[in-house]
Design a protein around this motif. Structure first.
Motif, PDB file in Angstrom:
ATOM      1  N   GLU A 154       0.851  -1.196   0.000  1.00  0.00           N
ATOM      2  CA  GLU A 154       0.000   0.000   0.000  1.00  0.00           C
ATOM      3  C   GLU A 154       0.883   1.240   0.000  1.00  0.00           C
ATOM      4  O   GLU A 154       1.934   1.265   0.616  1.00  0.00           O
ATOM      5  CB  GLU A 154      -0.923   0.015   1.243  1.00  0.00           C
TER       6      GLU A 154
ATOM      7  N   ALA B  53       0.465   5.639  -0.040  1.00  0.00           N
ATOM      8  CA  ALA B  53      -0.433   6.798  -0.029  1.00  0.00           C
ATOM      9  C   ALA B  53       0.228   7.944   0.711  1.00  0.00           C
ATOM     10  O   ALA B  53       1.235   7.748   1.404  1.00  0.00           O
ATOM     11  CB  ALA B  53      -1.750   6.442   0.668  1.00  0.00           C
TER      12      ALA B  53
ATOM     13  N   THR C 174      -3.081  -1.481  -7.654  1.00  0.00           N
ATOM     14  CA  THR C 174      -4.025  -0.617  -8.361  1.00  0.00           C
ATOM     15  C   THR C 174      -4.219   0.673  -7.584  1.00  0.00           C
ATOM     16  O   THR C 174      -3.941   0.730  -6.381  1.00  0.00           O
ATOM     17  CB  THR C 174      -5.419  -1.279  -8.491  1.00  0.00           C
ATOM     18  N   GLY C 175      -4.735   1.679  -8.284  1.00  0.00           N
ATOM     19  CA  GLY C 175      -5.056   2.943  -7.624  1.00  0.00           C
ATOM     20  C   GLY C 175      -3.923   3.939  -7.708  1.00  0.00           C
ATOM     21  O   GLY C 175      -2.758   3.577  -7.672  1.00  0.00           O
ATOM     22  N   ASP C 176      -4.271   5.195  -7.841  1.00  0.00           N
ATOM     23  CA  ASP C 176      -3.287   6.263  -7.914  1.00  0.00           C
ATOM     24  C   ASP C 176      -3.983   7.553  -7.489  1.00  0.00           C
ATOM     25  O   ASP C 176      -5.058   7.833  -8.036  1.00  0.00           O
ATOM     26  CB  ASP C 176      -2.768   6.364  -9.357  1.00  0.00           C
TER      27      ASP C 176
ATOM     28  N   HIS D  65      -3.463   6.800  -4.217  1.00  0.00           N
ATOM     29  CA  HIS D  65      -3.540   5.857  -3.103  1.00  0.00           C
ATOM     30  C   HIS D  65      -3.607   4.452  -3.708  1.00  0.00           C
ATOM     31  O   HIS D  65      -4.649   4.042  -4.215  1.00  0.00           O
ATOM     32  CB  HIS D  65      -4.794   6.161  -2.266  1.00  0.00           C
ATOM     33  N   SER D  66      -2.490   3.751  -3.691  1.00  0.00           N
ATOM     34  CA  SER D  66      -2.493   2.465  -4.380  1.00  0.00           C
ATOM     35  C   SER D  66      -2.339   1.312  -3.392  1.00  0.00           C
ATOM     36  O   SER D  66      -1.809   1.487  -2.298  1.00  0.00           O
ATOM     37  CB  SER D  66      -1.372   2.437  -5.426  1.00  0.00           C
TER      38      SER D  66
ATOM     39  N   LEU E 270     -14.347   1.287  -3.436  1.00  0.00           N
ATOM     40  CA  LEU E 270     -13.316   0.897  -4.402  1.00  0.00           C
ATOM     41  C   LEU E 270     -13.296   1.803  -5.617  1.00  0.00           C
ATOM     42  O   LEU E 270     -12.242   2.183  -6.098  1.00  0.00           O
ATOM     43  CB  LEU E 270     -13.558  -0.543  -4.855  1.00  0.00           C
ATOM     44  N   GLU E 271     -14.481   2.151  -6.108  1.00  0.00           N
ATOM     45  CA  GLU E 271     -14.558   3.001  -7.295  1.00  0.00           C
ATOM     46  C   GLU E 271     -13.835   4.312  -7.035  1.00  0.00           C
ATOM     47  O   GLU E 271     -13.073   4.805  -7.850  1.00  0.00           O
ATOM     48  CB  GLU E 271     -16.024   3.278  -7.663  1.00  0.00           C
ATOM     49  N   GLU E 272     -14.096   4.834  -5.824  1.00  0.00           N
ATOM     50  CA  GLU E 272     -13.508   6.117  -5.472  1.00  0.00           C
ATOM     51  C   GLU E 272     -11.981   6.019  -5.375  1.00  0.00           C
ATOM     52  O   GLU E 272     -11.248   6.873  -5.827  1.00  0.00           O
ATOM     53  CB  GLU E 272     -14.075   6.578  -4.139  1.00  0.00           C
ATOM     54  N   VAL E 273     -11.526   4.908  -4.765  1.00  0.00           N
ATOM     55  CA  VAL E 273     -10.087   4.728  -4.613  1.00  0.00           C
ATOM     56  C   VAL E 273      -9.417   4.589  -5.967  1.00  0.00           C
ATOM     57  O   VAL E 273      -8.361   5.135  -6.225  1.00  0.00           O
ATOM     58  CB  VAL E 273      -9.782   3.492  -3.723  1.00  0.00           C
ATOM     59  N   ARG E 274     -10.085   3.874  -6.836  1.00  0.00           N
ATOM     60  CA  ARG E 274      -9.488   3.650  -8.153  1.00  0.00           C
ATOM     61  C   ARG E 274      -9.648   4.887  -8.977  1.00  0.00           C
ATOM     62  O   ARG E 274      -8.888   5.280  -9.755  1.00  0.00           O
ATOM     63  CB  ARG E 274     -10.163   2.476  -8.842  1.00  0.00           C
TER      64      ARG E 274
END
Ligand SMILES: Nc1ncnc2c1ncn2[C@@H]1O[C@H](COP(=O)(O)OP(=O)(O)OP(=O)(O)O)[C@@H](O)[C@H]1O
Ligand SMILES: [Mg+2]
Length: 329
Positions: free
Chosen positions: A236, A238, A308-310, A312-313, A325-329
């Motif tokens: 992780e 962030a 995944t994620g940027d 915050h990955s 999840l949608e928000e994080v991704r």
């Protein structure tokens, strides 16, 4: 542009059996920023930092394979020749090790060791270097610096020795300071003072820092960005605030639940992460943390989870509760 850009760093030790100690680690450090590398013992923190500055034992031999890229101001440290690296170490990138006694020369007075850095990397005269060494000791909070300069490492307390090492590290005003568990060997009050000192030094000089620790408390007080490592991979990453406010990876959440908090209600219990770092699954078979994870599902064993994620990955197929999840991704 980032001051240091580590891309897919891998370190493999080849002995009787192969150990992939660092396995595709990527992170960046911006100028003037403090980046944390956090994780339990054995997760690859020290190996990562040593590989970056070319100080792994037997680095660049058949016994130790280092792959990936580490661009420091555009120069790939992993491909730099020995002379270039030697020049960069101490002047541009300085390192503070966990154990001050083993990083100081026991038979050379403190003053000579601090002055030596200045003579070698800044080319100042010996007399000038001695004068600056006294200033440096004063700056890191060593009282009566002119007397201390003449003393040997064993004559200083543990906290003083760590301060002396920090003085050597900041002597040439490096652009990047790597601190590998700089306070683990010290008692808590001294720990707090040393962290405060480091914070002040990086702020005053605009130095970037990589802070290596197993202690999320240290991270909370110091780091702008945090990379959580598990079994040689970043699980992780962030900025500090989202990492503490909305941790996603079950391992990060576990780490956070296992540190004491002043604001916890009376009788609140700490929840340690079950098992130990010995219970890892090889990444090739799935998520290395799965054997210890309360949120593990079948999919965790289907193969290594992607990151995944940027910005915050995370590397997890069944991330923490309450996370959109949608928000994080
Ligand atoms: N020279 C070496 N040969 C073989 N394996 C090594 C070598 N150095 C380190 N390792 C292995 O690499 C892994 C990562 O070690 P590393 O020292 O980076 O851990 P760490 O995260 O710094 O732990 P700690 O918090 O205890 O300092 C460990 O499993 C260790 O046993
Ligand atoms: Mg270490």
């Amino acid at each position: 542009m980032a001051l240091l850009e580590v891309e897919d760093l891998g370190v493999t030790f080849r002995g009787d059996r192969e150990v992939r100690a660092v396995d595709g680690v990527s992170f960046t450090v911006d100028a003037g920023e403090v980046t944390g590398l956090v994780g339990e013992s054995g997760c690859g923190k020290s190996v990562t930092s040593l590989a970056l500055i070319g100080l792994l034992p037997k680095q660049n031999t058949r016994r130790v394979r280092v792959d990936g890229r580490a661009l420091f101001d555009g120069l790939d440290l992993l491909r730099a020749d020995t002379r270039t690296l030697r020049d960069i170490r101490g002047r541009e990138i300085a390192m503070i090790f966990q154990d001050p006694l083993s990083s100081l020369n026991p038979v050379v007075p403190i003053g000579v060791q601090v002055a030596e850095v200045l003579v070698r990397h800044r080319g100042v005269s010996k007399a000038e270097a001695q004068r600056r060494a006294a200033q440096l000791l004063d700056r890191v909070g060593i009282p009566d610096p002119n007397r201390r300069l003449k003393e040997y490492p064993h004559q200083l307390s543990g906290g003083m020795r760590q301060r002396a090492l920090i003085a050597m590290a900041v002597a040439c005003r490096p652009r990047l300071l790597i601190a590998d568990e700089p306070t683990t060997a010290l008692d808590v009050t001294i720990q707090a003072q040393i962290l405060e000192l480091l914070k002040e030094l990086v702020r005053e000089d605009g130095t970037a820092m990589i802070m290596i620790t197993h202690d999320l408390g240290v991270v909370a007080g110091l780091c702008d960005r945090v990379n959580v490592l598990y079994a040689g991979r970043v699980v992780e990453s962030a900025a500090r605030r989202p990492l503490f406010a909305e941790p996603v990876h079950p391992y990060t959440i576990g780490l956070l639940n296992s540190i004491p908090r002043l604001d916890a209600g009376q009788g609140a219990r700490l929840t340690p992460i079950r098992g130990s770092v010995r219970d890892v699954l090889p990444w090739s078979q799935g998520c290395a943390f799965a054997p210890r994870c309360d949120r593990a599902v079948e999919e965790c064993l289907a193969g290594p989870p992607e990151i995944t994620g940027d910005p915050h990955s995370f590397r997890c197929v069944n991330p923490g509760v309450g996370v959109d999840l949608e928000e994080v991704r």
